[in-house]
Design a protein around this motif. Structure first.
Motif, PDB file in Angstrom:
ATOM      1  N   VAL A  18      -7.845   4.844  -3.155  1.00 21.50           N
ATOM      2  CA  VAL A  18      -8.028   5.962  -2.217  1.00 21.50           C
ATOM      3  C   VAL A  18      -8.437   5.413  -0.849  1.00 21.50           C
ATOM      4  CG1 VAL A  18      -9.395   8.045  -1.707  1.00 21.50           C
ATOM      5  CG2 VAL A  18      -8.642   7.607  -4.044  1.00 21.50           C
ATOM      6  N   ALA A  19      -9.337   4.428  -0.842  1.00 23.22           N
ATOM      7  CA  ALA A  19      -9.804   3.845   0.425  1.00 23.22           C
ATOM      8  C   ALA A  19      -8.637   3.205   1.185  1.00 23.22           C
ATOM      9  CB  ALA A  19     -10.904   2.822   0.161  1.00 23.22           C
ATOM     10  N   ALA A  20      -7.727   2.552   0.453  1.00 21.18           N
ATOM     11  CA  ALA A  20      -6.562   1.929   1.101  1.00 21.18           C
ATOM     12  C   ALA A  20      -5.671   3.005   1.714  1.00 21.18           C
ATOM     13  CB  ALA A  20      -5.790   1.088   0.081  1.00 21.18           C
ATOM     14  N   MET A  21      -5.510   4.120   1.013  1.00 22.44           N
ATOM     15  CA  MET A  21      -4.685   5.221   1.535  1.00 22.44           C
ATOM     16  C   MET A  21      -5.343   5.867   2.755  1.00 22.44           C
ATOM     17  SD  MET A  21      -3.095   7.232  -1.679  1.00 22.44           S
ATOM     18  CE  MET A  21      -1.995   6.466  -2.838  1.00 22.44           C
ATOM     19  N   VAL A  22      -6.645   6.059   2.685  1.00 17.60           N
ATOM     20  CA  VAL A  22      -7.361   6.664   3.814  1.00 17.60           C
ATOM     21  C   VAL A  22      -7.251   5.750   5.036  1.00 17.60           C
ATOM     22  CG1 VAL A  22      -9.671   7.264   4.675  1.00 17.60           C
ATOM     23  CG2 VAL A  22      -8.926   8.081   2.440  1.00 17.60           C
ATOM     24  N   GLU A  23      -7.321   4.454   4.823  1.00 18.52           N
ATOM     25  CA  GLU A  23      -7.216   3.507   5.939  1.00 18.52           C
ATOM     26  C   GLU A  23      -5.859   3.661   6.639  1.00 18.52           C
ATOM     27  OE1 GLU A  23      -7.924  -0.560   4.792  1.00 18.52           O
ATOM     28  OE2 GLU A  23      -7.302  -1.261   6.780  1.00 18.52           O
ATOM     29  N   MET A  85      -2.478  11.712   0.731  1.00  6.87           N
ATOM     30  CA  MET A  85      -1.580  11.095  -0.264  1.00  6.87           C
ATOM     31  C   MET A  85      -0.116  11.210   0.182  1.00  6.87           C
ATOM     32  SD  MET A  85      -3.773  10.135  -2.490  1.00  6.87           S
ATOM     33  CE  MET A  85      -5.505  10.382  -2.164  1.00  6.87           C
ATOM     34  N   LYS A  86       0.219  12.375   0.716  1.00  4.74           N
ATOM     35  CA  LYS A  86       1.608  12.607   1.133  1.00  4.74           C
ATOM     36  C   LYS A  86       2.011  11.615   2.226  1.00  4.74           C
ATOM     37  CE  LYS A  86       4.518  16.338   2.737  1.00  4.74           C
ATOM     38  NZ  LYS A  86       4.472  17.596   3.444  1.00  4.74           N
ATOM     39  N   PHE A  87       1.089  11.381   3.149  1.00  9.21           N
ATOM     40  CA  PHE A  87       1.402  10.465   4.245  1.00  9.21           C
ATOM     41  C   PHE A  87       1.322   9.015   3.790  1.00  9.21           C
ATOM     42  CE2 PHE A  87       0.283   7.723   7.776  1.00  9.21           C
ATOM     43  CZ  PHE A  87       1.258   8.052   8.699  1.00  9.21           C
ATOM     44  N   ALA A  88       0.209   8.662   3.119  1.00  8.99           N
ATOM     45  CA  ALA A  88      -0.045   7.242   2.833  1.00  8.99           C
ATOM     46  C   ALA A  88       0.685   6.748   1.587  1.00  8.99           C
ATOM     47  CB  ALA A  88      -1.547   7.010   2.694  1.00  8.99           C
ATOM     48  N   GLY A  89       0.946   7.652   0.622  1.00 11.86           N
ATOM     49  CA  GLY A  89       1.595   7.235  -0.629  1.00 11.86           C
ATOM     50  C   GLY A  89       2.830   6.362  -0.392  1.00 11.86           C
ATOM     51  N   PRO A  90       3.828   6.856   0.341  1.00 18.32           N
ATOM     52  CA  PRO A  90       5.048   6.065   0.543  1.00 18.32           C
ATOM     53  C   PRO A  90       4.814   4.820   1.398  1.00 18.32           C
ATOM     54  CG  PRO A  90       5.368   8.383   1.192  1.00 18.32           C
ATOM     55  CD  PRO A  90       3.913   8.195   0.940  1.00 18.32           C
ATOM     56  N   ARG A  91       3.699   4.770   2.110  1.00 16.31           N
ATOM     57  CA  ARG A  91       3.414   3.608   2.982  1.00 16.31           C
ATOM     58  C   ARG A  91       2.549   2.571   2.283  1.00 16.31           C
ATOM     59  NH1 ARG A  91       4.146   8.164   5.843  1.00 16.31           N
ATOM     60  NH2 ARG A  91       5.275   8.000   7.818  1.00 16.31           N
ATOM     61  N   MET A  92       2.236   2.784   1.034  1.00 16.94           N
ATOM     62  CA  MET A  92       1.372   1.854   0.292  1.00 16.94           C
ATOM     63  C   MET A  92       2.149   0.661  -0.252  1.00 16.94           C
ATOM     64  SD  MET A  92      -1.927   2.475  -0.226  1.00 16.94           S
ATOM     65  CE  MET A  92      -2.419   2.030  -1.902  1.00 16.94           C
ATOM     66  N   LEU A  93       3.437   0.871  -0.500  1.00 15.94           N
ATOM     67  CA  LEU A  93       4.222  -0.131  -1.220  1.00 15.94           C
ATOM     68  C   LEU A  93       4.208  -1.502  -0.545  1.00 15.94           C
ATOM     69  CD1 LEU A  93       5.602   0.121  -3.901  1.00 15.94           C
ATOM     70  CD2 LEU A  93       7.756   0.520  -2.739  1.00 15.94           C
ATOM     71  N   LEU A  94       4.314  -1.522   0.763  1.00 14.99           N
ATOM     72  CA  LEU A  94       4.369  -2.810   1.468  1.00 14.99           C
ATOM     73  C   LEU A  94       3.010  -3.524   1.494  1.00 14.99           C
ATOM     74  CD1 LEU A  94       7.061  -3.783   2.463  1.00 14.99           C
ATOM     75  CD2 LEU A  94       6.350  -3.252   4.805  1.00 14.99           C
ATOM     76  N   PRO A  95       1.934  -2.854   1.983  1.00 14.55           N
ATOM     77  CA  PRO A  95       0.660  -3.586   2.023  1.00 14.55           C
ATOM     78  C   PRO A  95      -0.028  -3.730   0.659  1.00 14.55           C
ATOM     79  CG  PRO A  95       0.369  -1.396   2.958  1.00 14.55           C
ATOM     80  CD  PRO A  95       1.828  -1.549   2.649  1.00 14.55           C
ATOM     81  N   HIS A  96       0.219  -2.792  -0.271  1.00 12.12           N
ATOM     82  CA  HIS A  96      -0.502  -2.824  -1.565  1.00 12.12           C
ATOM     83  C   HIS A  96       0.478  -2.534  -2.706  1.00 12.12           C
ATOM     84  CE1 HIS A  96      -4.268  -2.709   0.711  1.00 12.12           C
ATOM     85  NE2 HIS A  96      -3.769  -1.680   1.385  1.00 12.12           N
TER      86      HIS A  96
END
Ligand code: SF4
Ligand SMILES: [Zn+2]
Length: 131
Positions: A18-23, A85-96
């Protein structure tokens, strides 16, 4: 209010996700803050999420919050969580990538029934302290 240090196992892993997504979300939406920090609103959301995880009645057997039949978040926090989640979910794949895949797999797990009594991290921690 619970502290990150009071979480462990799956709860701590989920908090860090969650912290990674919030960041990711905060960096893109709240640009008026000092670099490499989280703004006050996003920090307040993280503190809230930490307390919810600490008190989660499923404890270490929790489903993803998205699939949870209890859903303990207040309505406005639930809505805020959805937005993040909607914004960060798809953007998590590259950094995490590992976190992103683990989260997607967790979303596919069957939803558990009613939680057993006394399984929350907070409850178990207090019981341990009383020993
Ligand atoms: S009760 Fe449900 S929504 Fe609340 S922390 Fe546990 S899994 Fe997430
Ligand atoms: Zn922010």
């Amino acid at each position: 209010m619970a502290e990150r240090e009071q979480l462990n196992g799956k709860l701590l892993y989920e908090f860090n996700t969650v912290a990674a997504m919030v960041e990711i979300y905060c960096k893109a939406h709240h640009k008026d803050k000092p670099k490499h920090t989280t703004c006050d609103d996003c920090q307040a959301f993280l503190d809230y999420a930490c307390t919810r995880l600490d008190r989660c009645p499923y404890g270490q057997n929790k489903p993803t919050c998205n699939n949870c039949p209890v859903h303990c978040y207040k309505p406005h926090m639930k809505e805020h969580a959805r937005e993040i989640m909607k914004f960060a979910g798809p953007r998590m794949l590259l950094p995490h990538p590992i976190r992103a895949i683990k989260h997607l797999l967790a979303e596919r797990q069957p939803v558990p029934g009613k939680p057993e009594q006394g399984q929350s991290n907070r409850h178990l921690r207090k019981a341990k302290q009383a020993d």
